[in-house]
Scaffold this active site. Structure first.
Site, PDB file in Angstrom:
ATOM      1  N   ASP A  34     -11.561  -2.198   1.360  1.00 42.86           N
ATOM      2  CA  ASP A  34     -11.111  -1.493   0.963  1.00 42.86           C
ATOM      3  C   ASP A  34     -11.213  -0.412   0.403  1.00 42.86           C
ATOM      4  O   ASP A  34     -11.510   0.368   0.948  1.00 42.86           O
ATOM      5  CB  ASP A  34     -10.604  -2.781  -0.660  1.00 42.86           C
ATOM      6  CG  ASP A  34      -9.922  -2.816  -0.660  1.00 42.86           C
ATOM      7  OD1 ASP A  34      -8.898  -1.327  -1.453  1.00 42.86           O
ATOM      8  OD2 ASP A  34      -8.608  -3.091  -1.174  1.00 42.86           O
ATOM      9  N   HIS A  74      10.501 -10.957   8.799  1.00 48.87           N
ATOM     10  CA  HIS A  74      10.215 -11.450   7.218  1.00 48.87           C
ATOM     11  C   HIS A  74      10.765 -10.696   6.420  1.00 48.87           C
ATOM     12  O   HIS A  74       9.708  -9.816   5.852  1.00 48.87           O
ATOM     13  CB  HIS A  74       8.654 -10.954   7.296  1.00 48.87           C
ATOM     14  CG  HIS A  74       8.116 -11.591   6.215  1.00 48.87           C
ATOM     15  ND1 HIS A  74       8.114 -12.506   5.320  1.00 48.87           N
ATOM     16  CD2 HIS A  74       7.576 -10.526   5.333  1.00 48.87           C
ATOM     17  CE1 HIS A  74       7.965 -12.860   4.727  1.00 48.87           C
ATOM     18  NE2 HIS A  74       7.563 -11.277   3.754  1.00 48.87           N
ATOM     19  N   GLY A  77      -8.103  -3.914   3.401  1.00 52.58           N
ATOM     20  CA  GLY A  77      -7.064  -4.450   2.152  1.00 52.58           C
ATOM     21  C   GLY A  77      -7.486  -5.593   1.323  1.00 52.58           C
ATOM     22  O   GLY A  77      -7.152  -6.150   0.620  1.00 52.58           O
ATOM     23  N   ALA A  78      -8.938  -5.723   1.396  1.00 50.80           N
ATOM     24  CA  ALA A  78     -10.344  -7.494   0.792  1.00 50.80           C
ATOM     25  C   ALA A  78      -9.955  -7.278  -0.565  1.00 50.80           C
ATOM     26  O   ALA A  78     -10.470  -8.428  -1.357  1.00 50.80           O
ATOM     27  CB  ALA A  78     -11.160  -6.718   1.602  1.00 50.80           C
ATOM     28  N   ALA A  79      -9.522  -6.075  -1.884  1.00 48.25           N
ATOM     29  CA  ALA A  79      -9.943  -6.217  -2.549  1.00 48.25           C
ATOM     30  C   ALA A  79      -8.607  -6.591  -3.509  1.00 48.25           C
ATOM     31  O   ALA A  79      -8.608  -6.714  -4.634  1.00 48.25           O
ATOM     32  CB  ALA A  79     -10.557  -5.063  -3.914  1.00 48.25           C
ATOM     33  N   ARG A 115       6.610 -22.000   2.912  1.00 45.07           N
ATOM     34  CA  ARG A 115       8.246 -22.609   1.988  1.00 45.07           C
ATOM     35  C   ARG A 115       8.897 -22.677   2.598  1.00 45.07           C
ATOM     36  O   ARG A 115       9.441 -24.239   1.841  1.00 45.07           O
ATOM     37  CB  ARG A 115       8.626 -20.809   1.811  1.00 45.07           C
ATOM     38  CG  ARG A 115       7.179 -19.796   0.353  1.00 45.07           C
ATOM     39  CD  ARG A 115       8.467 -18.480   0.322  1.00 45.07           C
ATOM     40  NE  ARG A 115       7.276 -17.733  -0.336  1.00 45.07           N
ATOM     41  CZ  ARG A 115       7.287 -16.684  -0.222  1.00 45.07           C
ATOM     42  NH1 ARG A 115       8.152 -16.229   0.999  1.00 45.07           N
ATOM     43  NH2 ARG A 115       6.850 -16.547  -0.810  1.00 45.07           N
ATOM     44  N   ASP A 170       6.497 -17.817   5.136  1.00 40.81           N
ATOM     45  CA  ASP A 170       8.385 -17.839   4.941  1.00 40.81           C
ATOM     46  C   ASP A 170       8.179 -19.741   6.201  1.00 40.81           C
ATOM     47  O   ASP A 170       9.386 -20.723   5.798  1.00 40.81           O
ATOM     48  CB  ASP A 170       8.950 -17.333   6.591  1.00 40.81           C
ATOM     49  CG  ASP A 170       9.145 -15.835   5.398  1.00 40.81           C
ATOM     50  OD1 ASP A 170       9.238 -15.947   4.587  1.00 40.81           O
ATOM     51  OD2 ASP A 170       8.732 -15.018   6.635  1.00 40.81           O
TER      52      ASP A 170
HETATM   53  P1  NAI Z   1      -2.592  -5.370  -3.933  1.00 38.35           P
HETATM   54  O1  NAI Z   1      -1.748  -3.733  -4.678  1.00 38.35           O
HETATM   55  O2  NAI Z   1      -2.621  -6.122  -4.917  1.00 38.35           O
HETATM   56  O3  NAI Z   1      -3.836  -5.037  -2.957  1.00 38.35           O
HETATM   57  C1  NAI Z   1      -3.608  -4.215  -1.764  1.00 38.35           C
HETATM   58  C2  NAI Z   1      -4.819  -3.368  -1.858  1.00 38.35           C
HETATM   59  O4  NAI Z   1      -4.834  -2.444  -1.307  1.00 38.35           O
HETATM   60  C3  NAI Z   1      -5.674  -3.096  -3.172  1.00 38.35           C
HETATM   61  O5  NAI Z   1      -6.840  -3.928  -2.779  1.00 38.35           O
HETATM   62  C4  NAI Z   1      -5.868  -1.612  -2.385  1.00 38.35           C
HETATM   63  O6  NAI Z   1      -6.707  -1.357  -2.820  1.00 38.35           O
HETATM   64  C5  NAI Z   1      -5.915  -1.761  -1.205  1.00 38.35           C
HETATM   65  N1  NAI Z   1      -5.450  -0.604  -0.226  1.00 38.35           N
HETATM   66  C6  NAI Z   1      -4.517   0.531  -0.703  1.00 38.35           C
HETATM   67  N2  NAI Z   1      -4.027   1.121   0.464  1.00 38.35           N
HETATM   68  C7  NAI Z   1      -5.559   0.876   1.370  1.00 38.35           C
HETATM   69  C8  NAI Z   1      -5.931   1.938   2.336  1.00 38.35           C
HETATM   70  N3  NAI Z   1      -5.480   2.814   2.878  1.00 38.35           N
HETATM   71  N4  NAI Z   1      -7.068   0.798   3.377  1.00 38.35           N
HETATM   72  C9  NAI Z   1      -7.438   0.071   2.749  1.00 38.35           C
HETATM   73  N5  NAI Z   1      -7.279  -0.822   2.123  1.00 38.35           N
HETATM   74  C10 NAI Z   1      -5.915  -0.350   1.022  1.00 38.35           C
HETATM   75  O7  NAI Z   1      -1.050  -5.869  -3.294  1.00 38.35           O
HETATM   76  P2  NAI Z   1      -1.402  -7.805  -2.156  1.00 38.35           P
HETATM   77  O8  NAI Z   1      -0.247  -8.229  -3.595  1.00 38.35           O
HETATM   78  O9  NAI Z   1      -2.732  -8.132  -2.102  1.00 38.35           O
HETATM   79  O10 NAI Z   1       0.158  -7.326  -0.953  1.00 38.35           O
HETATM   80  C11 NAI Z   1      -0.561  -6.208  -0.048  1.00 38.35           C
HETATM   81  C12 NAI Z   1       0.823  -6.630   1.238  1.00 38.35           C
HETATM   82  O11 NAI Z   1       0.602  -7.400   1.329  1.00 38.35           O
HETATM   83  C13 NAI Z   1       1.819  -5.812   0.022  1.00 38.35           C
HETATM   84  O12 NAI Z   1       1.839  -4.797   1.135  1.00 38.35           O
HETATM   85  C14 NAI Z   1       2.788  -6.720   0.134  1.00 38.35           C
HETATM   86  O13 NAI Z   1       4.326  -6.898  -0.051  1.00 38.35           O
HETATM   87  C15 NAI Z   1       2.428  -7.892   1.889  1.00 38.35           C
HETATM   88  N6  NAI Z   1       3.286  -8.852   1.601  1.00 38.35           N
HETATM   89  C16 NAI Z   1       3.106  -9.845   2.630  1.00 38.35           C
HETATM   90  C17 NAI Z   1       3.435 -10.792   2.821  1.00 38.35           C
HETATM   91  C18 NAI Z   1       4.227 -11.503   4.308  1.00 38.35           C
HETATM   92  O14 NAI Z   1       4.171 -12.416   3.881  1.00 38.35           O
HETATM   93  N7  NAI Z   1       3.729 -10.899   5.104  1.00 38.35           N
HETATM   94  C19 NAI Z   1       3.674 -11.422   1.396  1.00 38.35           C
HETATM   95  C20 NAI Z   1       2.975 -11.043   0.929  1.00 38.35           C
HETATM   96  C21 NAI Z   1       2.766  -9.813   0.113  1.00 38.35           C
END
Ligand code: NAI
Length: 338
Positions: A59, A202, A33-35, A178, A175
Site C-alpha cells: 500500500d 459491475h 491496496g492492502a491497508a 448479493r 454481485d
Molecule cells: P479505501 O480507501 O478504504 O482503501 C483503498 C486503499 O488503496 C487505501 O489503503 C489507499 O492507501 C490505497 N491506495 C491508494 N492509492 C494507491 C496506490 N497507488 N497503490 C497502492 N495502494 C493505493 O477503499 P476501499 O473501500 O478498500 O475500496 C477500494 C476500491 O475497491 C475502490 O475503488 C472501490 O470502489 C472498489 N470496490 C470494488 C468492489 C467490487 O465489487 N469490485 C466492491 C467495493 C469496492
C-alpha cells in the site's frame, strides 16, 4: 527489509528465514491496496487460506501496522509488508496471484464512474509493475469502475507485450454474493443452497442477474423479478448510503474477493470444475469484455460459457447493459492510449 529475519534479542531467527524463502507448497499472493477498507479484511482472510504460502501486502500508507498485526496470526502463510512505490517491484516479484483493491471508494451520490479520474491512474501504475515483475501472475481487479479498470489493465499489458486474456479478471463476485443472498431471502432458502449467475459488468444496469437460470430451479413473479434485479443492481449503493460517507462495501467485498481468489487458486492447483462469474476479455457478446460464467484452471480462464437462454426481461436488460458497458470499456482503453 520487512522480509528478512535477523538476530532478535539474542535469538537466531535464520530458520524462519529459511521457511520464508523455502518453497513450501502453496501460492504466492500479493494484495495491492492492502491497508484499505477492503484490503485489511482481505489480507486477514487470505492469511487464513491454506493454499497461500506467501502473502505480500502493498500500500502507499499504513502497511507496516497492518503487516505486523496480520503476521501474528498462527496460520501457514508468511506475511511481508511493502510501503510506497519504491517497494512495489519487491512486492510483485514472484507472485502467482495479484489482487488489486487499491483506490478511492464511493461516497453517497457518486457513481462508480465518478471514481475514474483517480483510480484509472492507480490501476495503470500497478499494472505496469505487474507487467515488469510478474507478467505470468493471475490478476484480480477490484478497483472501480471495474468496467473501465479491466480494459485499462489489458491496454497496459498489451503495450508491454504481456497481455494474456486468460490471466486478467475483473472481480464481480460481490454481485453474485448479493444475488445469492437476496434471492435466498425471497425463496426462504439458505443462501448457500442458491446459485445466481450475474453477467454483464459491475455497475448499475450493467449488473445483469439471470434469474431465469437460478439454481435450484424456481420461478419469480414479475414483481419479484423487478425487486430482485433492482436490489442486486443497487446493492452497492445500499451500503454506500448506509455508511453515509464512510466508504462503500468492504467486509462483504473482502469476503467476495477471497471467495473469488480462492477459486482462482484452486484452478491454478489444477482442481476440476471451478466455475465462477468474472468480467473478462470475451467473445460471448460483440463487446471486447463481458462478465459471464468462466471455468478457472492452471492458466486462469480456461473456458468462457455462453449466456444460455434468456427470457424477454433479461434480453431487454442485456441491451441496456451492453450500451453502458461499451462506453465504459472505451473510456478505459482511451485513457491508456491518450
Ligand atoms: P479505501 O480507501 O478504504 O482503501 C483503498 C486503499 O488503496 C487505501 O489503503 C489507499 O492507501 C490505497 N491506495 C491508494 N492509492 C494507491 C496506490 N497507488 N497503490 C497502492 N495502494 C493505493 O477503499 P476501499 O473501500 O478498500 O475500496 C477500494 C476500491 O475497491 C475502490 O475503488 C472501490 O470502489 C472498489 N470496490 C470494488 C468492489 C467490487 O465489487 N469490485 C466492491 C467495493 C469496492
Amino acid at each position: 527489509s520487512p522480509s528478512s529475519y535477523q538476530m532478535e534479542g539474542g535469538v537466531d531467527l535464520s530458520r524462519a528465514n529459511c521457511r520464508a524463502k523455502g518453497g513450501s507448497a502453496g501460492f504466492k499472493v500479493a494484495i495491492l491496496g492492502a491497508a484499505g477498507g477492503i484490503g485489511q479484511p482481505l489480507a486477514m482472510l487470505m492469511k487464513m487460506n491454506p493454499l497461500v504460502s506467501v502473502l505480500h501486502l502493498y500500500d502507499v500508507a499504513n502497511t507496516p501496522g497492518v503487516t505486523a498485526d496480520i503476521s501474528h496470526m498462527d496460520t501457514g502463510a508468511v506475511v511481508r509488508g511493502f510501503l510506497g512505490p519504491q517497494q512495489l517491484e519487491d512486492a510483485l516479484t514472484g507472485m502467482d496471484l495479484v489482487i488489486i483493491p487499491a483506490g478511492v471508494p464511493r461516497k453517497p451520490g457518486m457513481t462508480r464512474d465518478d471514481l475514474f479520474n483517480i483510480n484509472a491512474g492507480i490501476v495503470k501504475t500497478l499494472c505496469e509493475g505487474i507487467a515488469k515483475c510478474c507478467p505470468k501472475a493471475i490478476v484480480n481487479v477490484i478497483s472501480n469502475p471495474v468496467n473501465s479498470t479491466v480494459p485499462i489493465a489489458a491496454e497496459v499489458f498489451k503495450m508491454t507485450g504481456t497481455f494474456d486474456p486468460r490471466r486478467l479478471l475483473g472481480v464481480t463476485m460481490l454481485d453474485i454474493v448479493r444475488a445469492n443472498t437476496f434471492v435466498a431471502e425471497v425463496l426462504g432458502l439458505d443462501p448457500r443452497e442458491v446459485d445466481v449467475p450475474v453477467v454483464g459488468g459491475h455497475a448499475g444496469v450493467t449488473i445483469l442477474p439471470l434469474l431465469s437460470q437460478v439454481k435450484p430451479p424456481c420461478s419469480f413473479t414479475p414483481a419479484e423479478t423487478e425487486y430482485l434485479t433492482s436490489r442486486i443492481q443497487n446493492g452497492g449503493t445500499e451500503v454506500v448510503e448506509a455508511k453515509a460517507g464512510a466508504g462503500s462495501a468492504t467486509l462483504s467485498m473482502a469476503y467476495a474477493a477471497v471467495k473469488f481468489a480462492d477459486a482462482c487458486l484452486h484452478g491454478l492447483r489444477g482442481d476440476a470444475a471451478i466455475v465462477e462469474c468474472a468480467f473478462v476479455s470475451s467473445q460471448v457478446t460483440e463487446l471486447p469484455f463481458f462478465a459471464s460464467r468462466v471455468r478457472l484452471g492452471r492458466n486462469g480462464v480456461e473456458e468462457i460459457y455462453p449466456l444460455g437462454p434468456l427470457n424477454e426481461y433479461e434480453r431487454t436488460g442485456l441491451e441496456k447493459a451492453k450500451k453502458e458497458l461499451a462506453t465504459s470499456i472505451q473510456k478505459g482503453v482511451a485513457f491508456v492510449k491518450k
